[in-house]
Every structure is written in C-alpha cells, then in structure tokens.
Design a protein around this motif. Structure first.
Motif, short mmCIF file in Angstrom:
data_model
loop_
_atom_site.label_atom_id
_atom_site.label_comp_id
_atom_site.label_asym_id
_atom_site.label_seq_id
_atom_site.Cartn_x
_atom_site.Cartn_y
_atom_site.Cartn_z
N SER A 293 23.16 -85.30 -7.26
CA SER A 293 22.28 -86.41 -7.64
C SER A 293 21.58 -86.99 -6.40
O SER A 293 20.88 -86.26 -5.70
CB SER A 293 23.10 -87.47 -8.38
OG SER A 293 22.26 -88.38 -9.06
N ALA A 294 21.80 -88.27 -6.09
CA ALA A 294 21.22 -88.83 -4.86
C ALA A 294 21.68 -88.04 -3.64
O ALA A 294 20.93 -87.83 -2.69
CB ALA A 294 21.62 -90.29 -4.73
N GLY A 295 22.94 -87.59 -3.67
CA GLY A 295 23.46 -86.81 -2.55
C GLY A 295 22.78 -85.46 -2.40
O GLY A 295 22.69 -84.93 -1.29
N GLY A 296 22.29 -84.90 -3.51
CA GLY A 296 21.50 -83.68 -3.42
C GLY A 296 20.18 -83.93 -2.73
O GLY A 296 19.71 -83.13 -1.91
N ASN A 297 19.56 -85.04 -3.08
CA ASN A 297 18.31 -85.45 -2.43
C ASN A 297 18.53 -85.65 -0.93
O ASN A 297 17.76 -85.15 -0.10
CB ASN A 297 17.80 -86.73 -3.09
CG ASN A 297 16.63 -87.35 -2.37
OD1 ASN A 297 16.80 -87.98 -1.33
ND2 ASN A 297 15.44 -87.20 -2.92
N ILE A 298 19.59 -86.37 -0.57
CA ILE A 298 19.87 -86.62 0.84
C ILE A 298 20.18 -85.32 1.56
O ILE A 298 19.77 -85.11 2.71
CB ILE A 298 21.04 -87.62 0.97
CG1 ILE A 298 20.65 -88.98 0.38
CG2 ILE A 298 21.46 -87.79 2.43
CD1 ILE A 298 21.80 -89.95 0.19
N SER A 299 20.88 -84.40 0.90
CA SER A 299 21.20 -83.11 1.52
C SER A 299 19.94 -82.33 1.85
O SER A 299 19.86 -81.66 2.90
CB SER A 299 22.10 -82.28 0.60
OG SER A 299 23.37 -82.90 0.44
N HIS A 300 18.94 -82.39 0.97
CA HIS A 300 17.65 -81.77 1.28
C HIS A 300 17.07 -82.35 2.57
O HIS A 300 16.61 -81.61 3.45
CB HIS A 300 16.64 -81.96 0.15
CG HIS A 300 15.23 -81.91 0.63
ND1 HIS A 300 14.58 -80.72 0.89
CD2 HIS A 300 14.36 -82.91 0.97
CE1 HIS A 300 13.36 -80.99 1.36
NE2 HIS A 300 13.20 -82.30 1.41
N THR A 301 17.09 -83.68 2.68
CA THR A 301 16.53 -84.32 3.87
C THR A 301 17.30 -83.92 5.13
O THR A 301 16.70 -83.72 6.20
CB THR A 301 16.53 -85.85 3.70
OG1 THR A 301 15.65 -86.20 2.61
CG2 THR A 301 16.04 -86.56 4.94
N LEU A 302 18.62 -83.77 5.01
CA LEU A 302 19.41 -83.31 6.16
C LEU A 302 18.98 -81.90 6.58
O LEU A 302 18.84 -81.62 7.78
CB LEU A 302 20.89 -83.33 5.81
CG LEU A 302 21.53 -84.70 5.54
CD1 LEU A 302 22.98 -84.52 5.12
CD2 LEU A 302 21.41 -85.61 6.75
N ALA A 303 18.78 -81.02 5.61
CA ALA A 303 18.36 -79.66 5.93
C ALA A 303 16.96 -79.66 6.55
O ALA A 303 16.68 -78.89 7.48
CB ALA A 303 18.39 -78.79 4.67
N PHE A 304 16.08 -80.52 6.05
CA PHE A 304 14.74 -80.65 6.62
C PHE A 304 14.82 -81.15 8.06
O PHE A 304 14.15 -80.62 8.95
CB PHE A 304 13.89 -81.59 5.77
CG PHE A 304 12.68 -82.10 6.49
CD1 PHE A 304 11.61 -81.26 6.76
CD2 PHE A 304 12.60 -83.43 6.90
CE1 PHE A 304 10.49 -81.72 7.44
CE2 PHE A 304 11.49 -83.90 7.58
CZ PHE A 304 10.42 -83.04 7.86
N ARG A 305 15.64 -82.16 8.30
CA ARG A 305 15.74 -82.69 9.67
C ARG A 305 16.36 -81.66 10.61
O ARG A 305 15.93 -81.55 11.77
CB ARG A 305 16.57 -83.98 9.67
CG ARG A 305 15.85 -85.15 9.03
CD ARG A 305 16.58 -86.45 9.29
NE ARG A 305 15.91 -87.57 8.66
CZ ARG A 305 16.25 -88.85 8.84
NH1 ARG A 305 17.26 -89.16 9.63
NH2 ARG A 305 15.59 -89.80 8.24
N ALA A 306 17.34 -80.92 10.12
CA ALA A 306 17.94 -79.88 10.97
C ALA A 306 16.89 -78.85 11.37
O ALA A 306 16.91 -78.32 12.48
CB ALA A 306 19.10 -79.21 10.24
N GLY A 307 15.95 -78.56 10.45
CA GLY A 307 14.91 -77.58 10.73
C GLY A 307 13.78 -78.12 11.57
O GLY A 307 13.17 -77.37 12.35
N SER A 308 13.47 -79.39 11.43
CA SER A 308 12.31 -79.94 12.12
C SER A 308 12.68 -80.66 13.42
O SER A 308 11.92 -80.61 14.40
CB SER A 308 11.55 -80.91 11.21
OG SER A 308 12.41 -81.94 10.75
N ILE A 309 13.84 -81.32 13.45
CA ILE A 309 14.29 -82.04 14.64
C ILE A 309 15.25 -81.18 15.45
O ILE A 309 15.23 -81.19 16.68
CB ILE A 309 14.97 -83.37 14.26
CG1 ILE A 309 14.00 -84.28 13.50
CG2 ILE A 309 15.52 -84.08 15.48
CD1 ILE A 309 14.64 -85.53 12.93
N GLY A 310 16.09 -80.43 14.74
CA GLY A 310 17.10 -79.61 15.39
C GLY A 310 18.47 -80.26 15.32
O GLY A 310 18.60 -81.48 15.20
#
Length: 301
Positions: A163-180
């Motif tokens: 749910s909300a945690g799935g949404n947040i998990s996407h953002t974590l994966a995006f940050r890992a890819g874009s910020i490192g």
C-alpha cells in the motif's frame, strides 16, 4: 449551536479535517508489540534507533539459521497504512515480516517512519531513505548494528512494502538509482497493492503533503523519466481485483516496462481479493500463495 470549529472542511478516506484545522483519524490507534525471540520459528528481533531528530527507528529480524560464516540477503520493509496509520511494531507487520524472514532465510529491517498528521509527507519518504542509508552504512562491516555487520550481504538487498509502503519502496528504488546508495547492490523491489496516483485518494495525499506539485507529483504518480532510473534489477508488483488501487498498480507495471528501464518486472493479480487481504488472514490459501511468491522473489540470486 455547535461551534463552527466542529464543522468538517474535508472528509477523506482515512481522516476528517475540521474548520479549526485539527485532524481526526478514523483509525487512530495501532497497538504495538515488543520485539522478541520467537520459539516457534527461531526468528530473533530487536528494535534500534536510527535517528533521534527526526525520530526514525526500526525493528530488525534475524533468522534461526543466521551464521557469521554465511551472509544472508537483506530485506528493507516499509509498512502500509495510508501514510497516517500502522507501525512496523504492530503485531500484523511483525508477524508478516517474521514469516518472510523465517521462510526466505533473510535478514530484515522494518522501518518505523513518521506519519501524518504529526509529521506530514514527505517525512515518510525522508525517514525511510534515512533508514536505508543507515542500513548501507554497515556495508563495510563496521556500522553501529552488529546483526547487520555480521549477517547481511549488501550485494543482495531488497526493498518491499504494501500500500503506502509500496509507494515509498518505489521512491527508495528511484533514489538508489538516481542518487546512489554506496556499498549496496539493490537487487529487487516488491510492491504489494501499492498506492499510486489515479484514484479518489489523490487529494488526500496532496492534503497530507503540503509541499506538492499537484496531481502529477512524481512521488504519487511516477513519470517515465523516474521509472527509467529505478536502481534495482527486478520488480514484483501485486495487484488485487477488488482493490481500488488495482488500476494504478497495473498502470505502474505497464509504464515501467516501456520506460526504458533495463530491469525485469512481473505482475501478479490476486483475483477476487481486496486490498492487502494477506495481512488480515495470512493462513488463507491465496494469502499463503502471495507470501510464497514474495519469498521466492527475495530468495533468488
């Protein structure tokens, strides 16, 4: 006559807002249980403080098989609850993560992030990212938490949530890819019945996030550019047929496939089921199937 302050100005799915500005959650209380060593599964758990300002904590789980001579994959789990409810320390989430740990033979860190209205969005994203960075700080073997130093394989890290945690998990994966995320290889992300934009809940999310960019805010409704930057190799998305979040979840899957992202994505549709049904009756046949699929995803090398 009743005070005008008792009049509601907004009625949302999870809370009401009154004229004087105060918020009343429809389900305000989540009972929390202490960490403990489970005699049935052999899974151990304990709580850690990640940050005091802002307040971020987590529950760490260690499987019975943990042995310093063999490093184990690590799952960073983000609970659901509409960005305003639930806890990593509730019985519901403790039991779910404990099951994954016992059967997948992984170390897990279940993050306790800030919730609206005490801490409006983006606290949930910032706290969860801080938690994942804290996990990464152990990759050289001398972080503050011995369980992670001794047992976690930082080349096999997964993020997941519902749910909300799935949404947040996407953002974590995006940050890992874009910020490192130095020292960490993020292998995969598991999004169970995730919330993304395109439902009647969107205006509720915007209200909870005072600093937003409208209905196209990429944290709520990821764009193709952000999807292409996901910092993991594999994504597993679950959607449920009777869930009002099903269509946005399917759209996320389709848009991720055509975004130019180089990884592989799989979708599982839970036919005839409601939102996050697996948390309410984990022994139910279809809940068992969902959990088994989750486990098989994080057990893959």
């Amino acid at each position: 006559m009743a005070s005008s302050d008792s009049e509601t100005t907004h009625k949302f799915h999870f809370f009401d807002v009154y004229k004087d500005g105060h918020v009343v959650l429809h389900r305000p209380f989540t009972e929390k249980i202490p960490a403990y060593d489970d005699p049935l599964t052999g899974v151990r758990s304990k709580d850690v403080i990640i940050s005091s300002d802002p307040p971020v904590s987590a529950r760490i789980f260690l499987p019975k098989s943990a042995d310093p001579t063999q490093k184990l994959p690590l799952l960073f789990y983000v609970h659901g609850g509409g960005f305003c409810m639930q806890s990593a320390f509730s019985a519901q989430y403790h039991d779910f993560v404990k099951t994954i740990v016992a059967e997948a033979n992984v170390v897990a860190v279940s993050v306790e992030y800030g919730l609206f209205p005490t801490r409006p969005i983006p606290a949930c994203y910032e706290d969860s990212w801080a938690g994942l960075q804290w996990v990464a700080s152990h990759s050289n073997g001398n972080g503050p938490e011995p369980w992670l130093n001794d047992h976690a394989d930082f080349q096999r890290v997964y993020v997941g949530g519902d749910s909300a945690g799935g949404n947040i998990s996407h953002t974590l994966a995006f940050r890992a890819g874009s910020i490192g995320l130095p020292g960490v290889k993020l292998v995969g992300a598991v999004l169970v019945h995730p919330y993304f934009g395109g439902t009647e809940d969107d205006h509720m999310w915007l209200y909870m996030c005072p600093t937003n960019s409208g209905l196209e805010d990429p944290r709520m409704k990821p764009n193709a550019g952000d999807l292409a930057k996901l910092g993991c190799e594999r994504v597993l998305v679950f959607v449920a047929e009777k869930d009002h979040l099903m269509d946005p979840g399917k759209r996320y899957y389709e848009e991720l496939k055509k975004s130019g992202w180089a990884g592989s994505v799989e979708i599982v549709e839970n036919l005839g089921e409601e939102h996050c049904f697996h948390l309410f009756n984990p022994k139910y046949e279809k809940a068992v199937d969902l959990i088994k699929k989750f486990i098989s995803f994080v057990k893959q090398d």
